[in-house]
Each structure stands twice: as C-alpha cells, then as structure tokens.
Write a protein that holds these residues in place. Structure first.
Motif: not given
Length: 280
Positions: A56-60, A84-89, A93-95
């Motif tokens: 996420s944006s918390r760790s850029s 989790m799914d990415p913010v943009r296609t 993936r967000r892990q």
C-alpha cells in the motif's frame, strides 16, 4: 553433495526482527534504517515479520523483500499471509507477511497458513509460518519464521500447529519470530518443553523486546521495553552460546539475535517437496 563437504562445529548467527514495514518510532518509514540495523547485527540468517510487498501507500508500494535482499546482498524468501488484488489491473498483487534473508543459499521454501479462529472483536488477520531450508557450509538448517495472533484461543491452536511442524523435522532447526506472548504464557511453556529458548539457555531471559525504548519529542511520552514476546527456539543440534536484544528505534519491536554452534554434522537430506513448494 558429499559428506566431505559438510563441516562440523559451525558457528551460526540467527536474527529475528518484526520490522513493522519499516515504520520507526518517529512515525516515518525508512527501510534504509532497517537495513542498517540488520547489517550491523551481521547475522547469517534473518527472520523478518510484518513485511510489505507492493502492499500500500504506507510503504510506497515497494517490494520490501526484494529491496532488502538487494541492499544487503542476501538470498530471500517470502510467505504472504495477506494476498490481495492490486490497486490497478496489471500491477503486482498486494502482499504482507514474513520474510527470511540469508547469506547462504535457500534450498527450500514453503509457507504454511495457520488455522484462524475468527472472533467478533479484534483483528482477524490471517497468520502463517514461513519454512525454509538454508544450506550453510554443507549443512542444511531448517528455519520456521512466524508472527502469531493476539487472541488466546488462536495462539493455542497456532502453537499446536507449530509443534506439529517442528516435530516432523529431522534437520537442525530453529523456530523464531513474534509470538505475541510473554515467557510465562502456557503456550511458550509448551514450546520450551520441546525446544530450547536461546535466551533462557544463556541466562538472558529478561531481555525484553517490546515496546522499543523511545521518547516522543512532541508529546514528551517515554516508552521502554516491558515484556518479551519475540523468541528464538532451537532443537538440540544447535547449541546456543550467546543471545542479545538490539537497542534501536527503527521499529516498535527490538530485534533479537542468537549465536549457535551446529555441533553435529549429518548427511543433509532435503524435505520431500510438496506441491506448494516455491521454486528457488
């Protein structure tokens, strides 16, 4: 690998560090400061908890595993407990989960989800244990890195599962991480009956790890370590000869390290690879 290549009485330094995704007690994320603490410890194998990977944006949206591995010149392994799914296609993936860094080759990786115990209150975050095998001077060392839940019922279930995993292991092995439980907790007592707490072995059981010692320059509030919830356990093939909690304010946990002697060299045999094995 021939037995002639296997060294006995090998010194091994192992570290555990809940890095809080690089968030220091000053409220800023600075992964370089995290790297400097790890570098200064000069450990052979480092188990990290609360690691972001494009999270996420918390760790850029940084891949902190790849960044730390590249910065420190180490082999890496990662176990995503949140995926989790990415913010943009089209983006990664967000892990979020546990990682292991090693000066020596990592030969085997598997992430084991721990059984969740949902509740109406508190955090229902999925937990896990990252299992790796490191090849060090011809020896294979099994490492289990975990970050357990705060909920009592889930702690009990997780510790049962950790003991089941380690009891199946024939290689020299360590179990370490953030257990979210103090030394007098019943679950920690059960772990001590099967494994050896490095800090108790070298008579440093009062080396508290949470929270970090810190004075807030704005509010004037002061914090100091008040309990020990981070541990390094080992089997009897690894003899602890030293242990320390490392003073730093780059996370809300103090990192810990333990020095071992791998006394018994055995013919190394890798575990049978499961279908979920991550290829190295």
């Amino acid at each position: 690998m021939s037995e002639k290549q296997v060294e006995a009485n090998v010194p091994v330094k192992i570290m555990s560090f809940n890095i809080a995704h690089g968030l220091g007690m000053d409220g800023r994320v600075n992964l370089e400061k995290t790297a400097l603490v790890i570098e200064g410890a000069d450990a052979d194998i480092i188990a990290l908890q609360e690691v972001d990977r494009y999270f996420s944006s918390r760790s850029s949206f940084v891949d902190q595993v790849a960044w730390l591995g590249g910065r420190l010149g180490m082999y890496t392994a990662f176990g995503a407990n949140l995926d989790m799914d990415p913010v943009r296609t089209g983006h990664p993936r967000r892990q979020y989960g546990n990682a292991i860094l090693s000066k020596y080759p990592i030969k085997y990786v598997e992430n084991h989800p721990l059984t969740p115990v949902p509740s109406d209150f508190g955090n229902n975050e999925q937990r896990g244990v990252l299992e790796v095998v490191v090849e060090m001077k011809g020896n294979l060392i099994h490492v289990f890195n975990t970050h357990l839940a705060l909920k009592e019922e889930e702690l009990k279930v997780s510790i049962d599962e950790l003991l089941s995993l380690t009891k199946q292991c024939q290689l020299p092995h360590v179990l370490l991480g953030d257990f979210n439980a103090p030394p007098d907790h019943e679950g920690i007592g059960r772990l001590n009956r099967s494994l050896t707490d490095a800090f108790l072995k070298v008579k440093k059981g009062d080396a508290y790890t949470y929270p970090t010692r810190y004075s807030n320059p704005i509010t004037g509030e002061s914090y100091k370590p008040a309990t020990r919830i981070d541990y390094i356990f080992s089997d009897d093939q690894l003899q602890a000869v030293g242990a320390a909690a490392i003073e730093t304010a780059v996370s809300d946990h103090l990192p810990i390290s333990a020095d071992f002697i791998l006394e018994t060299a055995k013919t190394p045999v890798l575990p049978k690879a499961p279908s979920a094995l991550q290829k190295i």
